[in-house]
Design an enzyme around this catalytic site. Structure first.
Site, PDB file in Angstrom:
ATOM      1  N   GLU A  73       0.841  -1.191   0.000  1.00 21.26           N
ATOM      2  CA  GLU A  73       0.000   0.000   0.000  1.00 21.26           C
ATOM      3  C   GLU A  73       0.887   1.256   0.000  1.00 21.26           C
ATOM      4  O   GLU A  73       1.670   1.467   0.921  1.00 21.26           O
ATOM      5  CB  GLU A  73      -0.850  -0.091   1.271  1.00 21.26           C
ATOM      6  CG  GLU A  73      -1.530   1.133   1.711  1.00 21.26           C
ATOM      7  CD  GLU A  73      -1.918   1.034   3.201  1.00 21.26           C
ATOM      8  OE1 GLU A  73      -1.696  -0.015   3.841  1.00 21.26           O
ATOM      9  OE2 GLU A  73      -2.443   2.026   3.697  1.00 21.26           O
TER      10      GLU A  73
ATOM     11  N   ASP B 172      -0.300  -1.769   6.031  1.00 19.92           N
ATOM     12  CA  ASP B 172      -0.051  -1.257   7.376  1.00 19.92           C
ATOM     13  C   ASP B 172      -0.907  -2.015   8.377  1.00 19.92           C
ATOM     14  O   ASP B 172      -2.009  -2.457   8.052  1.00 19.92           O
ATOM     15  CB  ASP B 172      -0.433   0.232   7.459  1.00 19.92           C
ATOM     16  CG  ASP B 172       0.627   1.098   6.791  1.00 19.92           C
ATOM     17  OD1 ASP B 172       1.755   0.611   6.634  1.00 19.92           O
ATOM     18  OD2 ASP B 172       0.305   2.241   6.431  1.00 19.92           O
TER      19      ASP B 172
ATOM     20  N   ASP C 128      -2.903  -1.117  10.506  1.00 23.74           N
ATOM     21  CA  ASP C 128      -3.940  -0.255  11.091  1.00 23.74           C
ATOM     22  C   ASP C 128      -5.241  -0.421  10.318  1.00 23.74           C
ATOM     23  O   ASP C 128      -5.311  -1.222   9.390  1.00 23.74           O
ATOM     24  CB  ASP C 128      -3.469   1.207  11.092  1.00 23.74           C
ATOM     25  CG  ASP C 128      -3.186   1.708   9.679  1.00 23.74           C
ATOM     26  OD1 ASP C 128      -3.592   1.021   8.707  1.00 23.74           O
ATOM     27  OD2 ASP C 128      -2.548   2.756   9.522  1.00 23.74           O
TER      28      ASP C 128
ATOM     29  N   ASP D   9      -6.802   1.414   8.108  1.00 25.58           N
ATOM     30  CA  ASP D   9      -6.746   1.666   6.662  1.00 25.58           C
ATOM     31  C   ASP D   9      -6.121   0.477   5.945  1.00 25.58           C
ATOM     32  O   ASP D   9      -6.579   0.050   4.882  1.00 25.58           O
ATOM     33  CB  ASP D   9      -5.892   2.912   6.368  1.00 25.58           C
ATOM     34  CG  ASP D   9      -6.697   4.179   6.596  1.00 25.58           C
ATOM     35  OD1 ASP D   9      -7.920   4.066   6.779  1.00 25.58           O
ATOM     36  OD2 ASP D   9      -6.083   5.265   6.609  1.00 25.58           O
TER      37      ASP D   9
END
Ligand code: 0R9
Length: 645
Positions: free
Chosen positions: A430, A503, A505, A507
């Site tokens: 990403e 990541d 997290d 997102d």
């Protein structure tokens, strides 16, 4: 514990009869995981439904008790007979709850039973329950008998000589020594119970979830036509014709009848729900094959007769079924099932039976409802053209690719030097900065990196055309080199490991979910063949003295801290939280996430027992129906410890 003072020699014989069930539960209920646990409930519910289908009961109560680990099912039928069995000299109730018998049910003429896996018999449920209580209301009295792990714990007793109405109530608690999980999934149960009321239109089921204080009543007098309407609405699939085609043949043969409802929609795939005697046949079987054959030949015959086939356009069976939503319920006296979970019908005669019942009826229906027939024909032609166009595009991409494979690769791909797919990995990353770290930290010989920059499309909500036009997804397809959809050819796959590196997290999780949805819908063989993985980059770095530890998430960080403090309570621990992969030094990324010898990867797989659940989950979570998403979030909110917003 069973009350052994009332134990007789015959009971011991009976107990021995159920011992194989406790020793090898999988042979009887498919497994001891979540589906196996729920099989116990379906078995008891189906016995109550059988009594209703045979015209003796009208309502069934299902309660999941407050602990979530025990259930009560009650019907208002005749009550299981409690008289002495003439040959076995024990009450019939005790006999059916403590003896295994072939097919699971006693031979009662004209008593259609559900059969299949659910027909294993209430004795199997008893054997796999730490407690069972059977209550029968019959002849103006109430009787009760208790059991523990399949053995009688009390004798059959009359507990009251006044009762309102007749019926049977079974309470049971699945045995925690047998099952991996003993917690019932009330949302799933609710859904399955509602399906039963669609399939048996006079049936009322009242469901109670004591933990939530919830009570719901299901009754669908519109039967499978109403079920079809609900499915179409749930799938957000716009129908392309208003009328629903129904087949309901009561007198198909003296040992079989069918009920079918179908409608074509704009949905990009088909949805066929098949059942035998009201029991879902998740893996299809001869009745589904017969249904598909019948639909194909009826629509083809209609298009032939009305000269609707464009010259040069080749129509495949899947074009005819694209967008079809259908319910097929076959009633058979003697169903035979096969497959690991016994959810596939195997009676060869079912195929021809359905073909002969559906084919002519459907063709005649189309002939007399020309606008419906023409709308379906137009839908089929549209599907065939789209398939041909995507095949042509894939072919041209492949031939260009084979002339110069490099030319056809996306510009952002940092390819590996190896040309051996089995030794090559593709990291889908990403963002450009994470891509930069990954490119520097990788092993150039075997590891390729494809950074995604723009927004990844939600493939569940988009048309095929939109998916093909999405730059990020088409980069993924080009890099993989094996085409997509019907044209996917695994032999052309350029990397045998496709690793999603996002990541740690919310997102990152969102992008990974969007990519997985795309792979599931358009490149499913990659998942089925075990080529898709999820990387696990650390979220924290912990430095304690000279040692460094990596934690995947908060609980991992807490565990490491606890273990270090157990060793030395005043140890100084420096904690660094990574904001994203882009922030991580290439060397760190290599050590923790890329290096095959040190990293941990999660393999993406769909176990056989969870195919339907996965399908429902993806359509609920990723589909257009926001209320399904909301339901899922509310149901799972309690499982989430901390939301990363
Ligand atoms: C709560 C779940 N309900 C049941 O398990 C259930 C089984 C059952 C039943 C009969 C009636 N209600 C039932 N509920 C029944 C009664 C009679 C004949 N056949 C069936 C009768 O009164 O003559 N039974 C299912 C199998 C048996 N009973 C039998 F084998 F014991 F007869």
């Amino acid at each position: 514990m069973p009350d052994l003072s009332t134990y007789t020699g015959k009971d011991i014989q009976v107990l021995e009869g159920l011992e194989p069930v406790r020793r090898r539960p999988g042979m009887y209920i498919g497994g001891t995981g979540k589906p196996g646990l729920h099989h116990l409930l379906w078995e008891i519910v189906d016995n109550a439904v059988d009594e209703a289908v045979n015209g003796h009961a009208s309502a069934i109560d299902v309660t999941i008790h407050k602990d979530g680990q025990s259930a009560t099912v009650s019907d208002n039928g005749r009550g299981i007979p409690i008289d002495m069995h003439p040959e076995r000299k024990v009450p019939t109730l005790q006999l059916i709850l403590t003896t295994l018998h072939a097919g699971g049910k006693f031979d009662h003429t004209n008593y259609i039973t559900s059969g299949g896996l659910h027909g294993v018999g209430a004795s199997v449920v008893n054997a796999l329950s730490s407690e069972m209580v059977a209550t029968v209301r019959r002849d103006g009295n109430t009787y009760e008998q208790r059991f523990a792990r399949g053995a009688p714990a009390t004798k059959l007793k009359k507990v009251s000589n006044s009762t309102r109405g007749t019926g049977t109530t079974i309470f049971f608690r699945p045995d925690a020594d047998i099952f991996e999980t003993t917690t019932f999934d009330t949302a799933w149960i609710k859904e399955q119970l509602e399906v039963k009321t669609y399939l048996n239109r006079s049936l009322k089921i009242i469901f109670r979830d004591e933990a939530k204080g919830e009570r719901v009543e299901f009754q669908h007098e519109g039967g499978i036509a109403e079920y079809l309407e609900a499915l179409v609405a749930q799938r957000e699939a716009r129908p392309i014709h208003d009328d629903v085609f129904m087949v309901a043949q009561e007198e198909l043969r003296d040992d079989a009848r069918i009920e079918i409802a179908l409608q074509w929609t704009e949905a990009p795939s088909e949805t066929v729900k098949s059942f035998v005697n009201g029991i879902p046949t998740k893996d299809g079987g001869t009745h589904e094959q017969g249904f598909r054959d019948a639909v194909r030949s009826a629509v083809r015959a209609y298009m032939d007769t009305h000269d609707l086939l464009p010259r040069g356009l080749d129509i495949a069976a899947e074009d005819i079924r694209e967008g079809l939503v259908a319910i097929v319920n076959l009633f058979l006296v003697d169903p035979q099932f096969q497959g690991q979970t016994k959810e596939k019908l195997n009676n060869p005669a079912a195929r021809s039976l359905i073909v002969s019942a559906v084919r002519l009826d459907l063709e005649q229906y189309l002939n007399s409802h020309g606008s419906t027939g023409d709308a379906i024909a137009a839908r089929v032609i549209q599907a065939a053209k789209a398939r041909q166009a995507s095949r042509a595009a894939a072919r041209s991409a492949r031939s260009k690719g084979s002339r110069n494979r490099k030319l056809n690769l996306p510009g952002k791909l940092a390819d590996c030097s190896s040309k051996d797919p089995a030794a090559s990995e593709l990291f889908i990353v990403e963002g450009d900065s994470a891509g930069g770290s990954a490119k520097q930290g990788r092993d150039r010989r075997s590891q390729a990196v494809l950074p995604l920059r723009g927004k990844v499309l939600n493939a569940e909500q988009a048309t095929v055309k939109k998916v093909q036009a999405n730059k990020e997804l088409s980069n993924v397809v080009q890099a993989l080199g094996c085409g997509l959809g019907q044209d996917l050819d695994l032999s052309l796959l350029r990397y045998h490991k496709i690793i999603l590196l996002m990541d740690a997290d919310s997102d990152g999780h969102h992008i990974a979910t969007l990519l997985l949805t795309f792979l599931y819908r358009y490149m499913r063989p990659l998942i089925d063949e075990g080529h898709v993985f999820i990387a696990q980059p650390p979220l924290y770095r912990l430095d304690a003295g000279k040692e460094t530890y990596w934690a995947l998430d908060d609980s991992d960080r807490e565990r490491i801290t606890r273990e270090l403090r157990d060793r030395r309570s005043n140890i100084k621990i420096d904690v660094q939280r990574f904001k994203g992969l882009g922030e991580m030094m290439p060397k760190t990324l290599k050590e923790t996430t890329l290096d095959p010898d040190r990293r941990r990867l999660l393999k993406v797989a769909i176990p056989d027992t969870q195919r339907t659940e996965t399908e429902n989950l993806i359509s609920d979570l990723m589909g257009k129906d926001a209320s399904a998403r909301y339901r899922f979030i509310m149901e799972h909110a309690a499982e989430v410890e901390a939301l990363d917003l």
